[in-house]
Design a protein around this motif. Structure first.
Motif, PDB file in Angstrom:
ATOM      1  N   GLY A  40       4.023  -7.608   8.557  1.00 35.49           N
ATOM      2  CA  GLY A  40       3.272  -8.395   7.613  1.00 35.49           C
ATOM      3  C   GLY A  40       1.630  -8.063   7.021  1.00 35.49           C
ATOM      4  O   GLY A  40       1.593  -8.105   5.965  1.00 35.49           O
ATOM      5  N   LEU A  41       1.409  -7.359   8.085  1.00 35.74           N
ATOM      6  CA  LEU A  41      -0.116  -6.712   7.671  1.00 35.74           C
ATOM      7  C   LEU A  41       0.051  -5.513   6.668  1.00 35.74           C
ATOM      8  O   LEU A  41      -0.556  -5.602   5.786  1.00 35.74           O
ATOM      9  CB  LEU A  41      -0.742  -6.113   8.961  1.00 35.74           C
ATOM     10  CG  LEU A  41      -1.174  -7.163   9.918  1.00 35.74           C
ATOM     11  CD1 LEU A  41      -1.681  -6.269  11.230  1.00 35.74           C
ATOM     12  CD2 LEU A  41      -2.283  -7.958   9.143  1.00 35.74           C
ATOM     13  N   LEU A  42       1.132  -4.752   6.605  1.00 36.90           N
ATOM     14  CA  LEU A  42       1.320  -3.797   5.619  1.00 36.90           C
ATOM     15  C   LEU A  42       1.749  -4.653   4.214  1.00 36.90           C
ATOM     16  O   LEU A  42       0.999  -4.151   3.282  1.00 36.90           O
ATOM     17  CB  LEU A  42       2.459  -3.079   5.907  1.00 36.90           C
ATOM     18  CG  LEU A  42       2.264  -1.805   7.131  1.00 36.90           C
ATOM     19  CD1 LEU A  42       3.528  -1.058   7.501  1.00 36.90           C
ATOM     20  CD2 LEU A  42       1.244  -0.755   6.430  1.00 36.90           C
ATOM     21  N   ASP A  43       2.435  -5.580   4.468  1.00 37.28           N
ATOM     22  CA  ASP A  43       2.901  -6.419   3.064  1.00 37.28           C
ATOM     23  C   ASP A  43       1.602  -7.205   2.508  1.00 37.28           C
ATOM     24  O   ASP A  43       1.415  -7.070   1.433  1.00 37.28           O
ATOM     25  CB  ASP A  43       3.694  -7.450   3.644  1.00 37.28           C
ATOM     26  CG  ASP A  43       4.451  -8.351   2.328  1.00 37.28           C
ATOM     27  OD1 ASP A  43       4.109  -8.194   1.239  1.00 37.28           O
ATOM     28  OD2 ASP A  43       4.806  -9.668   3.016  1.00 37.28           O
ATOM     29  N   ARG A  44       0.768  -7.627   3.368  1.00 38.05           N
ATOM     30  CA  ARG A  44      -0.562  -8.179   2.822  1.00 38.05           C
ATOM     31  C   ARG A  44      -1.353  -7.233   2.094  1.00 38.05           C
ATOM     32  O   ARG A  44      -1.879  -7.365   1.082  1.00 38.05           O
ATOM     33  CB  ARG A  44      -1.167  -8.858   4.234  1.00 38.05           C
ATOM     34  CG  ARG A  44      -2.422  -9.438   3.521  1.00 38.05           C
ATOM     35  CD  ARG A  44      -3.254 -10.318   4.513  1.00 38.05           C
ATOM     36  NE  ARG A  44      -4.301 -11.176   4.279  1.00 38.05           N
ATOM     37  CZ  ARG A  44      -5.539 -11.156   4.852  1.00 38.05           C
ATOM     38  NH1 ARG A  44      -5.430 -10.747   6.022  1.00 38.05           N
ATOM     39  NH2 ARG A  44      -6.394 -11.488   4.323  1.00 38.05           N
ATOM     40  N   ARG A  45      -1.465  -6.089   2.688  1.00 39.30           N
ATOM     41  CA  ARG A  45      -2.529  -4.798   2.383  1.00 39.30           C
ATOM     42  C   ARG A  45      -1.863  -4.450   0.830  1.00 39.30           C
ATOM     43  O   ARG A  45      -2.513  -4.078   0.163  1.00 39.30           O
ATOM     44  CB  ARG A  45      -2.506  -3.757   3.298  1.00 39.30           C
ATOM     45  CG  ARG A  45      -3.361  -2.327   2.757  1.00 39.30           C
ATOM     46  CD  ARG A  45      -4.353  -2.678   2.549  1.00 39.30           C
ATOM     47  NE  ARG A  45      -5.125  -1.501   1.983  1.00 39.30           N
ATOM     48  CZ  ARG A  45      -5.206  -0.756   0.671  1.00 39.30           C
ATOM     49  NH1 ARG A  45      -4.663  -1.579  -0.262  1.00 39.30           N
ATOM     50  NH2 ARG A  45      -5.620   0.258   0.480  1.00 39.30           N
ATOM     51  N   PHE A  46      -0.664  -4.360   0.692  1.00 42.59           N
ATOM     52  CA  PHE A  46      -0.036  -3.612  -0.479  1.00 42.59           C
ATOM     53  C   PHE A  46       0.758  -4.881  -1.267  1.00 42.59           C
ATOM     54  O   PHE A  46       1.339  -4.175  -2.302  1.00 42.59           O
ATOM     55  CB  PHE A  46       0.716  -2.447   0.036  1.00 42.59           C
ATOM     56  CG  PHE A  46       0.088  -1.409   0.460  1.00 42.59           C
ATOM     57  CD1 PHE A  46      -0.669  -0.328  -0.051  1.00 42.59           C
ATOM     58  CD2 PHE A  46       0.230  -1.177   2.014  1.00 42.59           C
ATOM     59  CE1 PHE A  46      -1.511   0.567   0.421  1.00 42.59           C
ATOM     60  CE2 PHE A  46      -0.543  -0.118   2.735  1.00 42.59           C
ATOM     61  CZ  PHE A  46      -1.225   0.601   1.921  1.00 42.59           C
ATOM     62  N   ARG A  47       0.854  -5.875  -0.737  1.00 39.42           N
ATOM     63  CA  ARG A  47       1.317  -7.002  -1.493  1.00 39.42           C
ATOM     64  C   ARG A  47       2.892  -6.513  -1.930  1.00 39.42           C
ATOM     65  O   ARG A  47       3.162  -6.391  -3.380  1.00 39.42           O
ATOM     66  CB  ARG A  47       0.639  -7.165  -2.885  1.00 39.42           C
ATOM     67  CG  ARG A  47      -0.685  -7.936  -2.477  1.00 39.42           C
ATOM     68  CD  ARG A  47      -1.489  -8.551  -3.781  1.00 39.42           C
ATOM     69  NE  ARG A  47      -2.819  -9.139  -3.180  1.00 39.42           N
ATOM     70  CZ  ARG A  47      -2.744 -10.555  -2.842  1.00 39.42           C
ATOM     71  NH1 ARG A  47      -2.128 -11.175  -2.905  1.00 39.42           N
ATOM     72  NH2 ARG A  47      -4.277 -10.666  -2.552  1.00 39.42           N
ATOM     73  N   LEU A  48       3.704  -6.311  -1.063  1.00 38.70           N
ATOM     74  CA  LEU A  48       4.935  -5.778  -1.238  1.00 38.70           C
ATOM     75  C   LEU A  48       6.119  -6.983  -1.395  1.00 38.70           C
ATOM     76  O   LEU A  48       7.187  -6.546  -2.277  1.00 38.70           O
ATOM     77  CB  LEU A  48       5.325  -4.881  -0.314  1.00 38.70           C
ATOM     78  CG  LEU A  48       4.287  -3.507  -0.113  1.00 38.70           C
ATOM     79  CD1 LEU A  48       4.817  -2.649   1.115  1.00 38.70           C
ATOM     80  CD2 LEU A  48       4.483  -2.874  -1.395  1.00 38.70           C
TER      81      LEU A  48
END
Length: 108
Positions: free
Chosen positions: A17-25
């Motif tokens: 979720g943090l990676l998703d938030r950072r890169f808007r995936l």
């Protein structure tokens, strides 16, 4: 240590979720589609599990890492959490692959 597997799954969901938030995936790019696709994927895999359990293909093994709570015979409480994680991770990886691929397609 009971519950360690569930804790690891939840930590993994937070990390993705943090990676998703950072890169808007996925979720941070298109919330509605991601939520619907994740729910559909989770339900699909739960149905798959139900068929596997009913036919005797899937059985729950013994592990000290599980909480020991079952939603149904051979269906530990951790299974839907894992299936949610699997579905969400697939969407995030798809979003990442699409982002990596996009510049190459524009250059062609």
């Amino acid at each position: 240590m009971p519950g360690l597997y569930l804790l690891a799954l939840l930590a993994s969901i937070v990390g993705v979720g943090l990676l998703d938030r950072r890169f808007r995936l996925a979720l941070w790019r298109d919330r509605r589609t991601t939520v619907v696709a994740t729910i559909v994927g989770t339900v699909f895999f739960l149905a798959w599990d139900a068929v596997g359990i009913a036919t005797g293909v899937f059985v729950k093994g013994d592990s000290a890492l599980l909480l020991g709570l079952d939603l149904a015979p051979h269906l530990p409480v951790e299974e839907p959490v894992f299936l949610f994680f699997l579905s969400y991770l697939a969407l995030v990886l798809y979003g990442a692959a699409a982002r990596v691929r996009a510049p190459r397609e524009d250059a062609s």
